[in-house]
Design a protein around this motif. Structure first.
Motif, PDB file in Angstrom:
ATOM      1  N   LYS A   1      -0.505  15.802  -1.461  1.00 60.76           N
ATOM      2  CA  LYS A   1      -0.432  16.031  -0.004  1.00 60.76           C
ATOM      3  C   LYS A   1      -1.302  15.022   0.741  1.00 60.76           C
ATOM      4  O   LYS A   1      -0.895  14.459   1.770  1.00 60.76           O
ATOM      5  N   GLU A   2      -2.493  14.745   0.227  1.00 61.60           N
ATOM      6  CA  GLU A   2      -3.373  13.764   0.864  1.00 61.60           C
ATOM      7  C   GLU A   2      -2.746  12.376   0.844  1.00 61.60           C
ATOM      8  O   GLU A   2      -2.825  11.637   1.835  1.00 61.60           O
ATOM      9  N   ARG A   3      -2.147  12.015  -0.279  1.00 62.38           N
ATOM     10  CA  ARG A   3      -1.508  10.688  -0.357  1.00 62.38           C
ATOM     11  C   ARG A   3      -0.345  10.585   0.612  1.00 62.38           C
ATOM     12  O   ARG A   3      -0.147   9.545   1.257  1.00 62.38           O
ATOM     13  N   ALA A   4       0.457  11.629   0.713  1.00 65.26           N
ATOM     14  CA  ALA A   4       1.592  11.608   1.637  1.00 65.26           C
ATOM     15  C   ALA A   4       1.116  11.490   3.088  1.00 65.26           C
ATOM     16  O   ALA A   4       1.696  10.738   3.878  1.00 65.26           O
ATOM     17  N   ASP A   5       0.058  12.212   3.425  1.00 64.62           N
ATOM     18  CA  ASP A   5      -0.473  12.120   4.788  1.00 64.62           C
ATOM     19  C   ASP A   5      -0.991  10.718   5.085  1.00 64.62           C
ATOM     20  O   ASP A   5      -0.884  10.235   6.217  1.00 64.62           O
ATOM     21  N   ARG A   6      -1.543  10.058   4.079  1.00 63.47           N
ATOM     22  CA  ARG A   6      -2.111   8.735   4.291  1.00 63.47           C
ATOM     23  C   ARG A   6      -1.054   7.717   4.699  1.00 63.47           C
ATOM     24  O   ARG A   6      -1.331   6.788   5.454  1.00 63.47           O
TER      25      ARG A   6
ATOM     26  N   GLY B   1       3.868  10.305   5.448  1.00 62.77           N
ATOM     27  CA  GLY B   1       5.059  10.871   4.832  1.00 62.77           C
ATOM     28  C   GLY B   1       4.994  12.391   4.807  1.00 62.77           C
ATOM     29  O   GLY B   1       4.003  13.006   5.210  1.00 62.77           O
ATOM     30  N   ARG B   2       6.055  13.006   4.312  1.00 64.55           N
ATOM     31  CA  ARG B   2       6.138  14.473   4.234  1.00 64.55           C
ATOM     32  C   ARG B   2       6.297  14.885   2.776  1.00 64.55           C
ATOM     33  O   ARG B   2       7.193  14.385   2.078  1.00 64.55           O
ATOM     34  N   LEU B   3       5.431  15.762   2.325  1.00 64.14           N
ATOM     35  CA  LEU B   3       5.522  16.286   0.967  1.00 64.14           C
ATOM     36  C   LEU B   3       6.248  17.620   1.004  1.00 64.14           C
ATOM     37  O   LEU B   3       5.851  18.519   1.739  1.00 64.14           O
ATOM     38  N   GLU B   4       7.314  17.731   0.219  1.00 62.84           N
ATOM     39  CA  GLU B   4       8.117  18.942   0.182  1.00 62.84           C
ATOM     40  C   GLU B   4       8.120  19.500  -1.239  1.00 62.84           C
ATOM     41  O   GLU B   4       8.474  18.798  -2.188  1.00 62.84           O
TER      42      GLU B   4
ATOM     43  N   LEU C   1       9.574   9.498   3.413  1.00 64.52           N
ATOM     44  CA  LEU C   1       8.975   8.582   4.373  1.00 64.52           C
ATOM     45  C   LEU C   1      10.038   8.200   5.386  1.00 64.52           C
ATOM     46  O   LEU C   1      11.101   7.708   5.016  1.00 64.52           O
ATOM     47  N   GLY C   2       9.778   8.455   6.671  1.00 65.18           N
ATOM     48  CA  GLY C   2      10.785   8.186   7.688  1.00 65.18           C
ATOM     49  C   GLY C   2      11.809   9.300   7.737  1.00 65.18           C
ATOM     50  O   GLY C   2      11.631  10.387   7.184  1.00 65.18           O
ATOM     51  N   THR C   3      12.935   9.024   8.416  1.00 61.42           N
ATOM     52  CA  THR C   3      13.996  10.017   8.537  1.00 61.42           C
ATOM     53  C   THR C   3      15.300   9.444   8.022  1.00 61.42           C
ATOM     54  O   THR C   3      15.590   8.262   8.182  1.00 61.42           O
ATOM     55  N   ALA C   4      16.109  10.322   7.403  1.00 64.36           N
ATOM     56  CA  ALA C   4      17.379   9.883   6.819  1.00 64.36           C
ATOM     57  C   ALA C   4      18.550  10.081   7.760  1.00 64.36           C
ATOM     58  O   ALA C   4      19.648   9.639   7.470  1.00 64.36           O
ATOM     59  N   THR C   5      18.345  10.748   8.894  1.00 69.21           N
ATOM     60  CA  THR C   5      19.468  11.067   9.773  1.00 69.21           C
ATOM     61  C   THR C   5      20.108   9.829  10.368  1.00 69.21           C
ATOM     62  O   THR C   5      21.278   9.824  10.688  1.00 69.21           O
TER      63      THR C   5
ATOM     64  N   ALA D   1       0.829  -1.209   0.000  1.00 70.98           N
ATOM     65  CA  ALA D   1       0.000   0.000   0.000  1.00 70.98           C
ATOM     66  C   ALA D   1       0.861   1.256   0.000  1.00 70.98           C
ATOM     67  O   ALA D   1       0.518   2.254  -0.655  1.00 70.98           O
ATOM     68  N   VAL D   2       1.980   1.228   0.704  1.00 73.48           N
ATOM     69  CA  VAL D   2       2.879   2.386   0.742  1.00 73.48           C
ATOM     70  C   VAL D   2       3.536   2.581  -0.621  1.00 73.48           C
ATOM     71  O   VAL D   2       3.649   3.708  -1.123  1.00 73.48           O
ATOM     72  N   GLU D   3       4.000   1.490  -1.230  1.00 72.95           N
ATOM     73  CA  GLU D   3       4.600   1.595  -2.566  1.00 72.95           C
ATOM     74  C   GLU D   3       3.615   2.174  -3.573  1.00 72.95           C
ATOM     75  O   GLU D   3       3.984   2.988  -4.429  1.00 72.95           O
ATOM     76  N   ALA D   4       2.349   1.752  -3.483  1.00 73.63           N
ATOM     77  CA  ALA D   4       1.340   2.255  -4.418  1.00 73.63           C
ATOM     78  C   ALA D   4       1.150   3.759  -4.262  1.00 73.63           C
ATOM     79  O   ALA D   4       1.068   4.499  -5.256  1.00 73.63           O
ATOM     80  N   GLU D   5       1.084   4.241  -3.025  1.00 75.95           N
ATOM     81  CA  GLU D   5       0.897   5.676  -2.805  1.00 75.95           C
ATOM     82  C   GLU D   5       2.110   6.471  -3.283  1.00 75.95           C
ATOM     83  O   GLU D   5       1.970   7.549  -3.884  1.00 75.95           O
ATOM     84  N   LEU D   6       3.314   5.966  -3.035  1.00 77.77           N
ATOM     85  CA  LEU D   6       4.520   6.659  -3.503  1.00 77.77           C
ATOM     86  C   LEU D   6       4.563   6.722  -5.027  1.00 77.77           C
ATOM     87  O   LEU D   6       4.967   7.739  -5.611  1.00 77.77           O
ATOM     88  N   LEU D   7       4.140   5.637  -5.682  1.00 76.07           N
ATOM     89  CA  LEU D   7       4.111   5.645  -7.146  1.00 76.07           C
ATOM     90  C   LEU D   7       3.128   6.707  -7.647  1.00 76.07           C
ATOM     91  O   LEU D   7       3.433   7.444  -8.601  1.00 76.07           O
ATOM     92  N   ARG D   8       1.951   6.801  -7.028  1.00 76.38           N
ATOM     93  CA  ARG D   8       0.966   7.793  -7.479  1.00 76.38           C
ATOM     94  C   ARG D   8       1.484   9.214  -7.283  1.00 76.38           C
ATOM     95  O   ARG D   8       1.235  10.096  -8.116  1.00 76.38           O
TER      96      ARG D   8
END
Length: 570
Positions: A535-540, A543-546, A561-565, A473-480
């Motif tokens: 923005k809606e997909r990222a919130d679902r 994740g953070r939309l920049e 999605l997540g943090t890179a630090t 489900a996460v991969e699908a939202e990132l693709l969209r």
């Protein structure tokens, strides 16, 4: 239609199916009894045959009296066949009277003449089966056998071979007739209840909707539940690195959430020699003095690893893996505390994963349906419009007077061609999915190449994907989100170059799309809706939309999605 739980599915006036709980169902009185032609005809035929044969064999009034009583017993059996009391009692009366009449005929003529009346036994037996009373049918057979035996002993027929053979023959025929009719009835019922899966699905989805509305907060988010579980475990036992993993396709696990200060590449293969694979197969907690990640551990480092399976019912739905850099950190009392926390969490996580899967399936089906509708409807009609314009252009004479009309038609034909191209790209977008084996970066790259080729863009890729996978489900939202960003760059930015960066290291991911176009401003209001959708997909997926300008020109859209630090150089 009603299921085992008492729910009933009814067909509404609008053409849809609706599930109704037992407490909301309206009780209606039973209809007046209906007399069907087949039971009447079968009883009349067999009674007439028994009367004729009995009169031919004997003129004893006692025999005719039994047949008269049998005819009277058939009346309540016809009128009250479905009644829970009258029906069984009247059928029992028919069986008893039939046995007494058969014995009377055999006693007054030849023993084998019992077969003149015994065919009537099949009627009450078959009727009982038709009303779903299979046990009653066997009870009727047993009652008939008892009556025939008793009457035979009374009339001195117990030793007559012809009488015994006739009785046995028709008792067996009655059993076989009941079984055959019962099998046919069950087969017809199965055909009639063909929509049962849809009714059951409606009932379950109705319950799911009710439960989802009652749950507090976003408790059907697998990622949020996984992070909360990690926090609960960290409060109980020493943990330096931990993760919650769940099942995915291809015999691998996906990382729902993890904690740690360093990059951890967890072992996600279920066929590997690891405590993770052992815990999945055995459904029992596993400890190890070896790290459960593919990341190189410095020599001499002591590690304690604990993997606890998330078991819901009989299924393993995921694992909780935790490690600390010390030996013997997870003795049996510690393991028990972790298991006590993980057990209830498994049910919550399974519900969230199932809800996510149902939503993904429904979304995919709807996208495919829309693609079919567009292809078979609007797209085909536009193609026909284009052909009509071509035919009109071919029919116009090549004269100065027709030149303005020809030019307008050519402009219109170019516009139709452009719209058809846009529709085909929309169809490609709707049908694009993350392949089970190809991964997210491959899906994003394929889409970017196709879109860039139609728009004349040069595309530059930076792809870095771990062997681990994100949840489907996460991969699908990132693709969209990536698709929307790429489409916006092609349609609105007027760009010449496109830079696509995909970094996937579950549970971290960063998808970035940059262009060298005109940038986002007031002149591009048609792109605002697409940004809102992203923005809606990222919130679902939490994740953070920049969205930011690109130097010197253009726009950069990134979803993180997540943090890179905690991932070193990533």
């Amino acid at each position: 239609m009603a299921g085992e739980s008492g729910w009933q599915t009814v067909h509404t006036e609008s053409g849809s199916w609706r599930a109704i709980p037992p407490e909301a169902r309206v009780r209606t009185p039973p209809p007046w009894p209906r007399i069907h032609a087949l039971p009447v005809a079968s009883r009349a035929t067999l009674l007439a045959m028994a009367t004729v044969l009995s009169l031919w064999a004997t003129d004893d009034a006692r025999v005719l009296g039994w047949l008269g009583l049998l005819t009277l017993a058939a009346v309540p059996s016809l009128l009250g066949a479905a009644h829970p009391v009258i029906g069984p009692l009247s059928r029992l009366a028919e069986v008893v009277l039939c046995g007494l009449a058969a014995a009377a005929v055999a006693a007054e003529s030849e023993p084998a003449m019992a077969a003149a009346v015994l065919p009537y036994l099949t009627v009450p037996v078959v009727v009982a089966v038709l009303y779903g009373h299979r046990i009653e049918s066997f009870a009727l057979i047993a009652g008939a056998a008892g009556v025939l035996t008793g009457a035979g002993l009374t009339d001195g027929l117990a030793g007559e071979a012809g009488y015994l053979l006739a009785c046995a023959q028709w008792l067996v025929v009655s059993v076989l007739a009941g079984e055959v009719i019962g099998a046919m009835r069950r087969r017809m019922q199965n055909r009639r209840v063909a929509p049962q899966p849809y009714a059951e699905a409606a009932r379950l989805l109705t319950q799911l909707r009710s439960v989802a509305r009652q749950l507090p907060g976003a408790t059907l988010d697998p990622g949020g539940l996984a992070e909360h579980l990690i926090e609960e475990v960290r409060a109980l036992v020493p943990v330096e690195r931990s993760a919650v993993l769940s099942a995915s396709g291809g015999g691998r696990l996906v990382v729902l959430a993890q904690h740690g200060t360093d990059r951890v590449d967890w072992e996600t293969a279920l066929d590997a020699d690891s405590a993770i694979a052992d815990a999945w197969a055995s459904q029992q907690p596993q400890t190890s003095a070896r790290s459960q990640s593919r990341t190189t551990v410095p020599a001499g480092t002591e590690v304690s690893a604990l993997v606890v399976p998330l078991v819901a019912g009989v299924r393993t739905i995921g694992l909780v893996a935790m490690e600390t850099d010390s030996a013997g950190a997870y003795p049996q009392p510690v393991i028990k505390r972790v298991v006590d926390v993980v057990g209830p969490a498994a049910i919550r996580l399974e519900a969230a994963l199932l809800f996510d899967e149902v939503r993904t399936i429904a979304t995919t089906e709807e996208r495919q349906r829309l693609a079919r509708e567009i292809h078979d409807g609007v797209a085909q009609e536009l193609v026909m419009v284009g052909y009509g314009i071509d035919n009109t252009l071919a029919a116009l004479p090549d004269t100065p007077d027709s030149a303005p009309a020809v030019e307008e038609l050519r402009v219109l034909r170019a516009e139709v061609t452009r719209v058809i191209t846009e529709l085909r790209l929309s169809l490609f977008e709707l049908r694009s999915e993350v392949d089970r084996y190809g991964g997210l970066t491959a899906a994003v790259a394929d889409y970017a190449r196709t879109i860039a080729a139609t728009g004349g863009l040069r595309v530059h890729f930076t792809l870095n994907e771990s062997t681990a996978r994100l949840p489907a489900a996460v991969e699908a939202e990132l693709l969209r989100i990536a698709q929307e960003a790429i489409t916006n760059a092609r349609k609105h930015a007027g760009a010449e170059n496109l830079w696509v960066t995909c970094v996937v290291d579950p549970p971290y991911a960063n998808i970035e799309v940059s262009d060298d176009g005109s940038g986002i401003g007031d002149s591009r209001p048609d792109g605002r809706y697409g940004l809102a959708i992203m923005k809606e997909r990222a919130d679902r997926i939490r994740g953070r939309l920049e969205i930011k300008p690109r130097n010197p020109t253009g726009t950069t859209v990134a979803v993180v999605l997540g943090t890179a630090t905690r991932r070193g150089s990533v």
